[in-house]
Motif scaffolding. Structure first.
Motif, PDB file in Angstrom:
ATOM      1  N   LEU A  46       4.337  -8.787  -9.127  1.00 45.67           N
ATOM      2  CA  LEU A  46       3.704  -8.129 -10.271  1.00 45.67           C
ATOM      3  C   LEU A  46       3.886  -6.614 -10.201  1.00 45.67           C
ATOM      4  O   LEU A  46       4.266  -5.969 -11.191  1.00 45.67           O
ATOM      5  N   LEU A  47       3.623  -6.038  -9.037  1.00 42.51           N
ATOM      6  CA  LEU A  47       3.771  -4.592  -8.890  1.00 42.51           C
ATOM      7  C   LEU A  47       5.231  -4.170  -9.050  1.00 42.51           C
ATOM      8  O   LEU A  47       5.528  -3.117  -9.636  1.00 42.51           O
ATOM      9  N   LYS A  48       6.126  -4.991  -8.545  1.00 38.13           N
ATOM     10  CA  LYS A  48       7.552  -4.699  -8.696  1.00 38.13           C
ATOM     11  C   LYS A  48       7.946  -4.725 -10.169  1.00 38.13           C
ATOM     12  O   LYS A  48       8.681  -3.844 -10.650  1.00 38.13           O
ATOM     13  N   ALA A  49       7.451  -5.717 -10.910  1.00 33.01           N
ATOM     14  CA  ALA A  49       7.751  -5.803 -12.341  1.00 33.01           C
ATOM     15  C   ALA A  49       7.227  -4.581 -13.082  1.00 33.01           C
ATOM     16  O   ALA A  49       7.908  -4.010 -13.947  1.00 33.01           O
ATOM     17  N   THR A  50       6.018  -4.160 -12.746  1.00 36.64           N
ATOM     18  CA  THR A  50       5.421  -2.996 -13.408  1.00 36.64           C
ATOM     19  C   THR A  50       6.234  -1.737 -13.148  1.00 36.64           C
ATOM     20  O   THR A  50       6.505  -0.947 -14.064  1.00 36.64           O
ATOM     21  N   ASP A 100       0.829  -1.207   0.000  1.00 36.18           N
ATOM     22  CA  ASP A 100       0.000   0.000   0.000  1.00 36.18           C
ATOM     23  C   ASP A 100       0.864   1.259   0.000  1.00 36.18           C
ATOM     24  O   ASP A 100       0.567   2.234  -0.697  1.00 36.18           O
ATOM     25  N   VAL A 101       1.933   1.244   0.787  1.00 35.12           N
ATOM     26  CA  VAL A 101       2.851   2.385   0.814  1.00 35.12           C
ATOM     27  C   VAL A 101       3.459   2.603  -0.570  1.00 35.12           C
ATOM     28  O   VAL A 101       3.583   3.740  -1.045  1.00 35.12           O
ATOM     29  N   ALA A 102       3.831   1.526  -1.233  1.00 36.55           N
ATOM     30  CA  ALA A 102       4.418   1.642  -2.575  1.00 36.55           C
ATOM     31  C   ALA A 102       3.447   2.307  -3.538  1.00 36.55           C
ATOM     32  O   ALA A 102       3.841   3.162  -4.345  1.00 36.55           O
ATOM     33  N   SER A 141      11.722   0.375  -3.117  1.00 37.97           N
ATOM     34  CA  SER A 141      12.235  -0.155  -1.848  1.00 37.97           C
ATOM     35  C   SER A 141      11.118  -0.804  -1.035  1.00 37.97           C
ATOM     36  O   SER A 141      11.316  -1.856  -0.410  1.00 37.97           O
ATOM     37  N   ALA A 142       9.935  -0.181  -1.050  1.00 40.96           N
ATOM     38  CA  ALA A 142       8.800  -0.753  -0.323  1.00 40.96           C
ATOM     39  C   ALA A 142       8.393  -2.095  -0.921  1.00 40.96           C
ATOM     40  O   ALA A 142       8.052  -3.039  -0.191  1.00 40.96           O
ATOM     41  N   LEU A 143       8.437  -2.207  -2.242  1.00 39.40           N
ATOM     42  CA  LEU A 143       8.086  -3.474  -2.882  1.00 39.40           C
ATOM     43  C   LEU A 143       9.158  -4.536  -2.649  1.00 39.40           C
ATOM     44  O   LEU A 143       8.846  -5.731  -2.565  1.00 39.40           O
TER      45      LEU A 143
END
Length: 294
Positions: A199-203, A166-168, A182-184
């Motif tokens: 998935l969110l990190k990849a995006t 959520d922070v990311a 960093s959050a992810l």
């Protein structure tokens, strides 16, 4: 088990809304009782019976549930008031009243005993998400920071991972991409078996033009959730940006095959239409030339 947690666990599936797979609140919940047992339990526990009624009303008439929770909140204290704020926040969310939702969830968090860190973390996350939905990412970031602190106090990896994700999202909204990354990283380290963080990190890595790292992250997401259409869509985007049109085509085609009527499939069709047509092997042709006569 605390009184407040016990009350929350009695009201049926997912009383905290949005629980993660493996979350303590889900794992520790006993089976839902039969109708007769539920009636007996409600007669013994009017607090949980009220929350059941409020959440049931929420599904039928959110405005009525909102009014019901406001009245209840003004009449009770302690755990009863926490649960009233919980239902009030849920009703406000359903109605799109984001300030009301944020205020109710934050009140629920603040009035939850300090030794109930897991529940405080959940309410703080809900307040932060309401603030973000209401267009106030700065306030959302502060509330989600509280959620992270509470999750650490609870030593709950699922809640810490959820708060980090959520922070990311908020940090991306604020244009602070490196901090979001960093959050992810924290989220995927805490819960490496969950595909959402990967998935969110990849995006995000793709948006930062770090395609090699984005490819590694999306491959991990695909290993964890091979039938998730959002992963297939993102895998195709990363592939086409890396110049691998055929790999992109295969990813998007797989999304269509898995869920042909879904919104993800419609997006995949749009993406495919933007690619050059796939090379096709021409069908063999036959000639009907007559054999020369003798």
């Amino acid at each position: 088990m605390s009184i407040l947690l016990a009350l929350l666990l009695q009201v049926g599936p997912d009383p905290m809304a949005g629980a993660m797979q493996g979350d303590d609140l889900v794992r520790d919940r006993p089976p839902r009782p039969s109708a007769q047992t539920q009636t007996e339990q409600e007669s013994l526990n009017p607090t949980s019976a009220w929350l059941v009624r409020c959440l049931d009303q929420l599904a039928e008439d959110a405005a009525r549930a909102h009014a019901m929770a406001q009245i209840r909140r003004s009449e009770v204290t302690g755990p009863d008031r926490v649960l009233a704020n919980h239902c009030l926040g849920m009703a406000a969310t359903e109605l799109g009243l984001w300030d009301d939702a944020r205020t109710a969830f934050l009140a629920a968090r603040d009035e939850t005993p300090a030794d109930e860190a897991r529940i405080r973390a959940r309410f703080a996350s809900m307040a932060g998400n309401a603030a973000l939905a209401g267009g106030d990412p700065a306030d959302a970031l502060g509330l989600l920071g509280q959620a992270q602190q509470d999750a650490r106090a609870a030593a709950s990896a699922p809640l810490q991972a959820l708060a980090a994700i959520d922070v990311a999202r908020v940090l991306v909204t604020l244009g602070r991409s490196e901090e979001a990354l960093s959050a992810l990283e924290e989220a995927t380290a805490l819960m490496p078996e969950r595909s959402e963080g990967w998935l969110l990190k990849a995006t995000l890595l793709r948006r930062l033009d770090r395609l090699g790292l984005a490819q590694e992250a999306i491959e991990q997401a695909a290993r964890l959730a091979p039938t998730n259409p959002e992963i297939g869509l993102e895998a195709g985007v990363i592939a086409v940006l890396a110049g691998h049109d055929e790999a992109a085509r295969q990813s998007w085609q797989s999304v269509i095959e898995l869920q042909p009527e879904s919104l993800a499939a419609a997006t995949a069709r749009d993406y495919l239409a933007q690619l050059d047509p796939a090379e096709t092997v021409p069908a063999p042709t036959t000639t009907n030339e007559e054999e020369p006569s003798a």
